[in-house]
Every structure is written in C-alpha cells, then in structure tokens.
Design a protein around this motif. Structure first.
Motif, PDB file in Angstrom:
ATOM      1  N   LYS A   1      -0.461   3.816  -3.043  1.00 48.81           N
ATOM      2  CA  LYS A   1      -1.075   5.140  -2.898  1.00 48.81           C
ATOM      3  C   LYS A   1      -0.344   6.183  -3.746  1.00 48.81           C
ATOM      4  O   LYS A   1      -0.928   7.200  -4.113  1.00 48.81           O
ATOM      5  CB  LYS A   1      -1.116   5.565  -1.433  1.00 48.81           C
TER       6      LYS A   1
ATOM      7  N   THR B   1       0.812  -1.218   0.000  1.00 51.32           N
ATOM      8  CA  THR B   1       0.000   0.000   0.000  1.00 51.32           C
ATOM      9  C   THR B   1       0.846   1.269   0.000  1.00 51.32           C
ATOM     10  O   THR B   1       0.386   2.313  -0.460  1.00 51.32           O
ATOM     11  CB  THR B   1      -0.936   0.028   1.221  1.00 51.32           C
ATOM     12  N   ARG B   2       2.073   1.175   0.495  1.00 52.70           N
ATOM     13  CA  ARG B   2       2.951   2.353   0.500  1.00 52.70           C
ATOM     14  C   ARG B   2       3.215   2.821  -0.920  1.00 52.70           C
ATOM     15  O   ARG B   2       3.234   4.021  -1.215  1.00 52.70           O
ATOM     16  CB  ARG B   2       4.274   2.016   1.211  1.00 52.70           C
TER      17      ARG B   2
ATOM     18  N   ASN C   1      -2.672   4.188   4.715  1.00 52.00           N
ATOM     19  CA  ASN C   1      -2.564   4.124   3.254  1.00 52.00           C
ATOM     20  C   ASN C   1      -3.897   3.752   2.605  1.00 52.00           C
ATOM     21  O   ASN C   1      -4.280   4.326   1.583  1.00 52.00           O
ATOM     22  CB  ASN C   1      -1.492   3.117   2.849  1.00 52.00           C
TER      23      ASN C   1
END
Length: 292
Positions: free
Chosen positions: A106, A102-103, A153
């Motif tokens: 996004k 998710t880092r 996130n």
C-alpha cells in the motif's frame, strides 16, 4: 503482482523462490510504447525484472527444471498468458515484488499506478497478496501481517485506485493459493528453519480477501477454494508447496481470463490488420487513435 512464496525466516534475504506479491495493470497501448514493446517481444529484456518499472514480457525458449517456480512474467506464466491474449489491445504491466506483503504494497502503490488520462488509464488491475501476510508471526515476523491489518490494507489499495480513476469494476482481487504443508516444510527445513505457514491460516486470509471484494464491490478470484475444490489433490499446482508451478499458472490464468475478458472485450484492435491498410495512402489507415 504475484507468483511465488516467502522467506523461511525474517533474517534471511529474499531468494528467487520467495513470494512475489503482485499488481498487474492492463493499459490500452499508447503509440509511444510500441517501440519498447517490440524490443521486449524480440527478447532484449532481462529474464527477471530488476526494477518496479520493468515491462512484462514472455521470453521464448526458456526451460524450467521440474519443481522450479514459474513466475508470472515468464513463458507459461499467467501474466505472460494475459499479455499474449491481449496483443495489440493492451499493454500488460506486471509489478511483482519478491517477499512483499500488503503493509509494504500500500506504500508503493502510488509509485506504480498514478492518475492518467485516455490511453494511460488502466482498463483493469489485479491485486494478488496474502501468501506472505499469512506467514506465522512466531516463525516469520517480518513478512507476517495480522488478519485485520491485511483487510485494512486491501481496502486502502482499492480506495487509492478509485482515487486515481480506476473504479471498483475494473479491479480484481486474487486470494492466496492453498499451501501444501508437507512440501513447503521440506523447503523450510532445507533452509534451516521450521514450517512458517499453515494452510488453515492461509484459508483465513483467502476468506478475508473475498470479504473485502464483497465490501468494496470488486471482482475476486478465490484460488484457495478453487484449487481444493471437491477435495482434489492440488499439489501439482505448486512447485514447492508455495510457489505456483506451470500447472498452477495455467490454472490461475484459465479462471482469471473470464473476469478480465469482460473488462476488455470492447477495446479496439491497435492499428488495422495488414491486409486492411490502404495501399495508395497508408497514412489514412495508420494515423489516428489506433482504432479503425
């Protein structure tokens, strides 16, 4: 975007079996996309997407060896099943990225889904992350994302989608599936590294995904819980302990479709059935916005 599982260590390059975190967007079919869609349905697209803008297609006649991961855009994959179910109603755009968390997601989301108008606006979006974020920090620090950041996130991505006119009722979050530790440990040992995930930890991320959905007002599919319901053996849903097998893809689709169906049930069919086309003046039936 999702189908698979992750690297054994942060030093290894993503392999075909590494986790493919996913976004899937369903768009009403604009007229200019039909030619591209028909080319893909005839099998002219490569079997694996090479760019984030590759259209989703099911390739007929593909065979998958026993135990091989089945990615969502392949025949029998949950994304391909969605595309088949929504023929002439929606284009299903699959955005899968092997090994992503998710880092990173996004950051790239604004490149994938932008503000549109009319037929370009998604009628539904799925967000499927967690199997990579939940990797153990000591064994796989590159993919690992702390739980609180994972939550932040996911919320950030939901907020972004709302900012480009995709409201929360069009969004479905999908939790990571459970991990079969014994099977995945064998995969890790074969790659020369230690077990880098634990099912208990994956469950914490799945629970956090559910909480984000409650906080943000989106729909959610809790794969982690459903696949383990009543203590059932879930190993058949996973090809190697982490990636979804054909059975796992079928399971995901069967539980996702009711959530998607209520979002797309009112969409008209794109262009009339052939028997309904006006014989004398077909343009009366075929020209217009696509509905009839």
């Amino acid at each position: 975007m999702r189908s698979g599982a992750g690297e054994c260590s942060d030093s290894s390059r993503p392999r075909p079996g590494s986790d493919k975190a996913e976004f899937t967007a369903l768009r009403q079919c604009p007229r200019e996309n039909r030619e591209a869609w028909y080319k893909l349905r005839r099998g002219r697209a490569p079997p694996f997407p090479r760019s984030p803008l590759q259209w989703l297609t099911a390739r007929p006649g593909l065979a998958f060896p026993r135990g091989a991961p089945l990615f969502s855009f392949q025949q029998g994959g949950w994304g391909a099943s969605l595309a088949d179910k929504l023929v002439r109603k929606c284009d299903v755009l699959n955005r899968g990225f092997s090994g992503y968390n998710t880092r990173w997601a996004k950051i790239i989301l604004p490149r994938l889904i932008k503000k549109g108008t009319g037929l370009d606006s998604p009628v539904a979006v799925t967000i499927f992350f967690g199997a990579n974020d939940s990797a153990l920090k000591d064994e796989n620090p590159k993919q690992h994302v702390p739980l609180d950041e994972y939550v932040a996130n996911l919320k950030s991505m939901v907020r972004y989608l709302k900012s480009v006119d995709v409201p929360e009722h069009r969004i479905v979050l999908i939790s990571p599936p459970p991990l079969c530790e014994a099977a995945w440990e064998r995969e890790c040992l074969a790659q020369g590294c230690k077990l880098n995930r634990l099912n208990l930890v994956v469950g914490e991320y799945a629970g956090a995904c559910l909480q984000v959905a409650r906080d943000c007002g989106t729909d959610v599919l809790d794969l982690w819980t459903l696949m383990q319901k009543d203590g059932q053996d879930f190993s058949s849903f996973l090809s190697d302990g982490l990636h979804l097998s054909p059975e796992g893809n079928e399971f995901l689709f069967s539980h996702l479709w009711p959530l998607i169906e209520k979002k797309v049930s009112s969409l008209p069919l794109l262009l009339p059935y052939w028997r309904d086309v006006a014989e004398a003046k077909p343009e009366l039936s075929l020209l217009g916005d696509g509905d009839h």
